[in-house]
Scaffold this motif. Structure first.
Motif, PDB file in Angstrom:
ATOM      1  N   ALA A  57       3.562 -44.711  -7.356  1.00  0.00           N
ATOM      2  CA  ALA A  57       2.806 -45.892  -7.470  1.00  0.00           C
ATOM      3  C   ALA A  57       2.578 -46.084  -8.952  1.00  0.00           C
ATOM      4  O   ALA A  57       2.218 -47.140  -9.237  1.00  0.00           O
ATOM      5  CB  ALA A  57       1.584 -45.896  -6.497  1.00  0.00           C
ATOM      6  N   TYR A  58       2.581 -45.032  -9.654  1.00  0.00           N
ATOM      7  CA  TYR A  58       2.286 -45.099 -10.994  1.00  0.00           C
ATOM      8  C   TYR A  58       3.214 -44.822 -12.001  1.00  0.00           C
ATOM      9  O   TYR A  58       3.376 -44.334 -13.339  1.00  0.00           O
ATOM     10  CB  TYR A  58       0.983 -44.190 -11.565  1.00  0.00           C
ATOM     11  CG  TYR A  58      -0.206 -44.538 -10.630  1.00  0.00           C
ATOM     12  CD1 TYR A  58      -0.930 -45.498 -10.925  1.00  0.00           C
ATOM     13  CD2 TYR A  58      -0.671 -43.808  -9.366  1.00  0.00           C
ATOM     14  CE1 TYR A  58      -2.259 -45.778 -10.152  1.00  0.00           C
ATOM     15  CE2 TYR A  58      -1.577 -44.034  -8.777  1.00  0.00           C
ATOM     16  CZ  TYR A  58      -2.250 -44.958  -9.059  1.00  0.00           C
ATOM     17  OH  TYR A  58      -3.525 -45.347  -8.126  1.00  0.00           O
ATOM     18  N   ALA A  59       4.491 -44.983 -11.205  1.00  0.00           N
ATOM     19  CA  ALA A  59       5.731 -44.448 -12.241  1.00  0.00           C
ATOM     20  C   ALA A  59       5.981 -45.075 -13.264  1.00  0.00           C
ATOM     21  O   ALA A  59       6.335 -44.437 -14.503  1.00  0.00           O
ATOM     22  CB  ALA A  59       6.982 -44.376 -11.185  1.00  0.00           C
ATOM     23  N   GLU A  60       5.734 -46.307 -13.424  1.00  0.00           N
ATOM     24  CA  GLU A  60       5.964 -47.269 -14.742  1.00  0.00           C
ATOM     25  C   GLU A  60       5.232 -46.754 -15.827  1.00  0.00           C
ATOM     26  O   GLU A  60       5.440 -46.937 -16.879  1.00  0.00           O
ATOM     27  CB  GLU A  60       5.510 -48.685 -14.295  1.00  0.00           C
ATOM     28  CG  GLU A  60       6.356 -49.442 -13.367  1.00  0.00           C
ATOM     29  CD  GLU A  60       6.080 -49.391 -11.713  1.00  0.00           C
ATOM     30  OE1 GLU A  60       6.549 -49.828 -10.910  1.00  0.00           O
ATOM     31  OE2 GLU A  60       5.197 -48.560 -11.743  1.00  0.00           O
ATOM     32  N   TYR A  61       3.821 -46.192 -15.489  1.00  0.00           N
ATOM     33  CA  TYR A  61       3.076 -45.688 -16.532  1.00  0.00           C
ATOM     34  C   TYR A  61       3.416 -44.324 -17.190  1.00  0.00           C
ATOM     35  O   TYR A  61       2.962 -43.569 -18.216  1.00  0.00           O
ATOM     36  CB  TYR A  61       1.683 -45.805 -16.127  1.00  0.00           C
ATOM     37  CG  TYR A  61       1.219 -46.838 -15.828  1.00  0.00           C
ATOM     38  CD1 TYR A  61       0.633 -47.962 -16.733  1.00  0.00           C
ATOM     39  CD2 TYR A  61       1.209 -47.334 -14.496  1.00  0.00           C
ATOM     40  CE1 TYR A  61       0.358 -49.225 -16.371  1.00  0.00           C
ATOM     41  CE2 TYR A  61       0.602 -48.625 -14.099  1.00  0.00           C
ATOM     42  CZ  TYR A  61       0.075 -49.478 -15.043  1.00  0.00           C
ATOM     43  OH  TYR A  61      -0.223 -50.382 -14.449  1.00  0.00           O
ATOM     44  N   ALA A  62       4.500 -43.590 -16.678  1.00  0.00           N
ATOM     45  CA  ALA A  62       5.074 -42.208 -16.936  1.00  0.00           C
ATOM     46  C   ALA A  62       5.912 -42.287 -17.870  1.00  0.00           C
ATOM     47  O   ALA A  62       6.696 -43.289 -18.129  1.00  0.00           O
ATOM     48  CB  ALA A  62       5.504 -41.646 -15.668  1.00  0.00           C
ATOM     49  N   ASP A  63       6.094 -41.059 -18.469  1.00  0.00           N
ATOM     50  CA  ASP A  63       7.210 -40.639 -19.403  1.00  0.00           C
ATOM     51  C   ASP A  63       8.399 -40.641 -18.743  1.00  0.00           C
ATOM     52  O   ASP A  63       9.696 -41.176 -19.363  1.00  0.00           O
ATOM     53  CB  ASP A  63       6.817 -39.587 -20.329  1.00  0.00           C
ATOM     54  CG  ASP A  63       5.890 -39.479 -21.255  1.00  0.00           C
ATOM     55  OD1 ASP A  63       5.163 -40.700 -21.564  1.00  0.00           O
ATOM     56  OD2 ASP A  63       5.020 -38.540 -21.448  1.00  0.00           O
ATOM     57  N   ALA A  64       8.542 -39.913 -17.503  1.00  0.00           N
ATOM     58  CA  ALA A  64       9.668 -39.898 -16.780  1.00  0.00           C
ATOM     59  C   ALA A  64       9.308 -40.097 -15.391  1.00  0.00           C
ATOM     60  O   ALA A  64       8.312 -39.578 -14.818  1.00  0.00           O
ATOM     61  CB  ALA A  64      10.553 -38.692 -17.014  1.00  0.00           C
ATOM     62  N   ALA A  65      10.275 -40.757 -14.378  1.00  0.00           N
ATOM     63  CA  ALA A  65       9.872 -40.854 -13.085  1.00  0.00           C
ATOM     64  C   ALA A  65      11.207 -40.469 -12.224  1.00  0.00           C
ATOM     65  O   ALA A  65      12.321 -40.800 -12.784  1.00  0.00           O
ATOM     66  CB  ALA A  65       9.382 -42.088 -12.883  1.00  0.00           C
ATOM     67  N   ALA A  66      10.990 -40.240 -11.254  1.00  0.00           N
ATOM     68  CA  ALA A  66      12.306 -39.895 -10.124  1.00  0.00           C
ATOM     69  C   ALA A  66      12.729 -41.412  -9.659  1.00  0.00           C
ATOM     70  O   ALA A  66      11.926 -42.293  -9.559  1.00  0.00           O
ATOM     71  CB  ALA A  66      11.725 -39.226  -8.665  1.00  0.00           C
ATOM     72  N   GLY A  67      14.102 -41.210  -9.818  1.00  0.00           N
ATOM     73  CA  GLY A  67      14.693 -42.678  -9.665  1.00  0.00           C
ATOM     74  C   GLY A  67      15.929 -42.628  -8.724  1.00  0.00           C
ATOM     75  O   GLY A  67      16.319 -41.423  -8.016  1.00  0.00           O
ATOM     76  N   ALA A  68      16.989 -43.721  -8.953  1.00  0.00           N
ATOM     77  CA  ALA A  68      17.873 -43.874  -7.954  1.00  0.00           C
ATOM     78  C   ALA A  68      18.931 -42.631  -8.095  1.00  0.00           C
ATOM     79  O   ALA A  68      19.514 -42.534  -7.128  1.00  0.00           O
ATOM     80  CB  ALA A  68      18.696 -45.073  -8.274  1.00  0.00           C
ATOM     81  N   ASP A  69      19.046 -41.934  -9.430  1.00  0.00           N
ATOM     82  CA  ASP A  69      19.895 -40.866  -9.577  1.00  0.00           C
ATOM     83  C   ASP A  69      19.593 -39.880  -8.445  1.00  0.00           C
ATOM     84  O   ASP A  69      20.417 -38.937  -8.033  1.00  0.00           O
ATOM     85  CB  ASP A  69      19.859 -40.365 -11.086  1.00  0.00           C
ATOM     86  CG  ASP A  69      18.685 -40.134 -11.315  1.00  0.00           C
ATOM     87  OD1 ASP A  69      17.518 -40.479 -10.983  1.00  0.00           O
ATOM     88  OD2 ASP A  69      18.472 -39.248 -12.307  1.00  0.00           O
TER      89      ASP A  69
END
Length: 364
Positions: A192-204
């Protein structure tokens, strides 16, 4: 069938394996000029002179799924649009936890809806408490994996960034957790707060781990909390299984229109600017609060909020309320008996928070 695909099928409630879900009128692929298949009103409401709201909405609007897929760099078939990420949590419980039998794993203090949905569904909640360390809160992912295996839990919920802790979790650690539980459990990463993080789990990570599920929302960084638009990102198989459990018309048309507008290039650029300001304000507010006598500790945060331990939490809460500032009182959790969670506001609002808490020194 791949191992990951068989994992989803194995974890799916046995009574839902042949369940196709409700087929609404909008699920039909028929086309025509006169639509008389959904028992809708033949005339528009006076509240809606254009008549666009008299028709039921598309359960999964193609344009919205495509826009979300572009945003999160996945295929449209890997996106299930939901009523906020809360609905995604509920759907996962419905699909993968047999009522009264299933189990989930969480790491409190954490977002309360995981446990709420589980308990409403009759599923057991296995808690592996996060540790309050000198470097901030830390979830023990290894212990969570062990607990999931011991309890035969089908879902492991990880909040990344953590709420209310602000905890940072490296994508590589989340990937390792998914790999360890492949064939045994789904790892649900709430971003929910991924946009504010230095790194986040994604499509890869999704491409490499089909037992991984990502929850995202437009409520926070995209400033659409009232529209209630979220997304489950997962394998095509899991998305299909969840869609069977979803309400016939989950997304209101005005909310879909707002989401599509928010996902246009100019709006996305404005979102990026808001996030950049929030990250800067997070650092400024954290430093200012940490210098106040009324504040015992400000935890590192990767979200759009700060978790703050106070010398006198009630006095701090009252001082903020007296200044017209409402924050989240976290003291119901014994682990956070002196803590408040303060969302990031505008620079002026953050200044007001600092002033209200600084005044406590003068009042002492």
């Amino acid at each position: 069938m791949s191992t990951a695909a068989s994992t989803a099928q194995r974890l799916l409630r046995p009574d839902l394996r042949e369940f196709g879900g409700y087929r609404s009128a909008r699920s039909s692929q028929a086309s025509g000029q006169v639509w008389l298949n959904a028992n809708e009103s033949a005339q528009a409401s006076s509240a809606d002179p254009g008549g666009g709201l008299r028709r039921y909405p598309d359960p999964q609007p193609a344009a919205l799924r495509e826009a979300l897929a572009r945003l999160y760099a996945v295929a449209p078939a890997q996106v299930l649009a939901t009523r906020g990420s809360d609905e995604g949590i509920d759907l996962l419980l419905r699909a993968f936890c047999a009522p009264g039998q299933g189990a989930i794993v969480t790491a409190p203090p954490v977002f309360g809806m995981y446990a709420v949905c589980a308990r409403l569904h009759g599923a057991r909640v296995v808690e592996v408490p996060a540790e309050d360390t000198d470097a901030g809160w830390r979830s023990d992912l290894d212990a969570m994996a062990q607990a999931a295996l011991a309890a035969a839990a089908s879902l492991v919920f990880v909040c990344a960034p953590g709420n209310p802790t602000g905890e940072a979790l490296e994508p590589a650690a989340l990937a390792a957790l998914a790999a360890r539980l492949e064939g045994r459990a789904l790892v649900v990463v709430d971003g929910a707060y991924a946009e504010y993080a230095d790194a986040a789990a994604g499509a890869d990570l999704l491409a490499a781990h089909d037992n991984l599920v990502l929850l995202r929302t437009l409520s926070k960084a995209h400033a659409l909390a009232a529209a209630r638009i979220g997304a489950v990102l997962a394998s095509r198989e899991i998305v299909g299984l969840l869609q069977r459990c979803q309400a016939p018309y989950p997304l209101a048309q005005p909310a879909v229109a707002a989401a599509l507008a928010a996902l246009q290039p100019a709006a996305l650029a404005a979102t990026a600017a808001r996030v950049a300001q929030a990250r800067a304000e997070r650092a400024r507010l954290a430093a200012a609060l940490a210098a106040l006598p009324a504040v015992r500790r400000v935890y590192p945060s990767q979200g759009n909020f700060l978790l703050v331990r106070c010398a006198q939490a009630q006095a701090a809460y009252d001082a903020l309320l007296a200044a017209g500032i409402v924050v989240r009182d976290m003291r119901a959790d014994p682990r956070l008996a002196d803590a408040l969670r303060i969302s990031l506001g505008t620079p002026a609002e953050n200044d007001a928070v600092i002033a209200a808490l600084a005044a406590l020194r003068r009042a002492a």
